[in-house]
Scaffold this motif. Structure first.
Motif: not given
Length: 379
Positions: A43-45, A60-61, A97-100, A108-110
């Motif tokens: 999910x891109x952000x 926050x997701x 989170x997609x990025x550390x 973004x969230x995976x």
């Protein structure tokens, strides 16, 4: 243009410029995603910061409820330069989170190993005072069709209607069923009709309809297939089957009747043999040893009677009645008491035929009487 209009335009330009220079989410991907269960989704952000955004960064997701009466569920949070990813129990260990380091502009969230229960609207909210921005993404998790089951229902005979069915127990609707034939010209027979539930009906089937058929079930995230082989045969000779069944029943009844006849005959024969044996036993003459027994019994009885006689009775016995006691009992005495004629006793005298044996049979008791002389004294 008056002063009021000029002021409003200036304020509008200032607001637009400020919003363009403040915190912004720059992702332009689709806001509606469909995935199959078991797959992963990103999910891109993506966001950018402005120079005036000087506050702490918070990301926050959350999962938006489908019912407005329910509260939204926080999934993961980045705050104070730390990521917290265990807020929502159903997604624990599957959402990251997609990025550390999300503060570099990638929030973004995976989500790994999607389930049907993960379907919902997810919102990414980025805040850095005074800037704040958010983005929503609808995720629909679909279940691919499970392995369908193909089979022929009803008779597969010439002249009958052949019915083929195909069903997949699992899968997110809508499911689409498509039939074809893998042998011959690979087309369904001209008389075949198919419905939306995966049923094929072939009217008035012939032997040319025989072959292998394939059913493919599909939805938006996957497909599965199955096969079934059909052999159309001539209808059996029903008249011959009925005749054979009737003959078999008649033979069974005949065998049962024969068995009952043999059992009744054996029973009657056994009963007849028992009756013959009983008649033979009734005709057997009595044993001859009874005569000697009767003689010994009479002799003993005579001795007892003589011992119990008075002198007068003894004189009568010596002169007249001795010969009567010496006689051998006739057949009349040999007969059982039930057949021998019984003469009622007299109070005054006892007939000459009433000997000791007869008296004993009648229940008389022998009494010993003392002997007397002529002068009346006891001997």
């Amino acid at each position: 243009m008056d002063l009021r209009t000029t002021c409003l335009c200036l304020i509008h330009v200032i607001l637009l410029t400020g919003s363009a220079c403040g915190l912004q989410i720059t992702s332009t991907g689709s806001t509606s995603i469909e995935k199959a269960s078991g797959e992963s989704v990103k999910l891109d952000c993506q966001f950018t910061l402005a120079a005036e955004d000087t506050g702490p960064l918070d990301i926050e997701w959350s999962l938006q409820p489908s019912d407005n009466q329910k509260e939204e569920k926080v999934v993961i949070v980045y705050s104070g330069d730390r990521a917290f990813e265990d807020y929502h129990v159903p997604l624990k260990g599957r959402a990251h989170f997609n990025s550390p380091d999300p503060k570099n502009g990638d929030a973004s969230m995976n989500i790994m190993g999607l389930k049907a229960s993960d379907t919902g609207t997810y919102q990414c909210k980025v805040k850095k005072v005074p800037g704040i921005s958010s983005r929503k993404v609808l995720v629909t998790v679909m279940v691919r069709p499970s392995k369908p089951k193909c089979y022929a229902e009803g008779p597969t005979q010439v002249g009958k209607d052949m019915v083929l069915k195909c069903s997949s127990p699992d899968g997110t609707p809508p499911l689409q069923y498509v039939w074809d034939r893998t042998t011959g010209n690979k087309l369904l027979p001209p008389t075949a009709t198919t419905d939306s539930m995966g049923t094929v009906t072939v009217r008035n089937a012939t032997e040319a309809v025989s072959g292998t058929y394939r059913c493919v079930v599909t939805n938006r995230v996957g497909s599965e297939e199955c096969m079934v082989t059909v052999n159309i045969a001539q209808a059996p000779n029903t008249a011959g089957i009925i005749a054979g069944s009737v003959i078999s029943v008649l033979l069974a009844l005949l065998l049962l009747a024969l068995l009952l006849f043999c059992c009744c005959r054996a029973r009657n024969k056994k009963k007849y043999e028992k009756e013959i044996a009983y008649e033979i036993r009734e005709d057997v003459p009595p044993p001859k040893s009874r005569i000697s027994t009767a003689r010994s019994y009479i002799a003993g009885s005579q001795r007892s009677s003589l011992g119990s006689m008075s002198p007068s009775n003894l004189h009568e016995y010596t002169t007249h009645g001795k010969s009567q006691y010496d006689k051998i009992p006739s057949d009349e005495y040999e007969r059982p008491p039930s057949h021998a004629p019984v003469t009622p006793p007299s109070r005054m005298s006892v007939p000459s035929r009433m000997g000791a044996p007869n008296l004993s049979r009648m229940g008389a008791v022998a009494v010993m009487v003392p002997a007397q002389n002529r002068d009346g004294s006891i001997v």
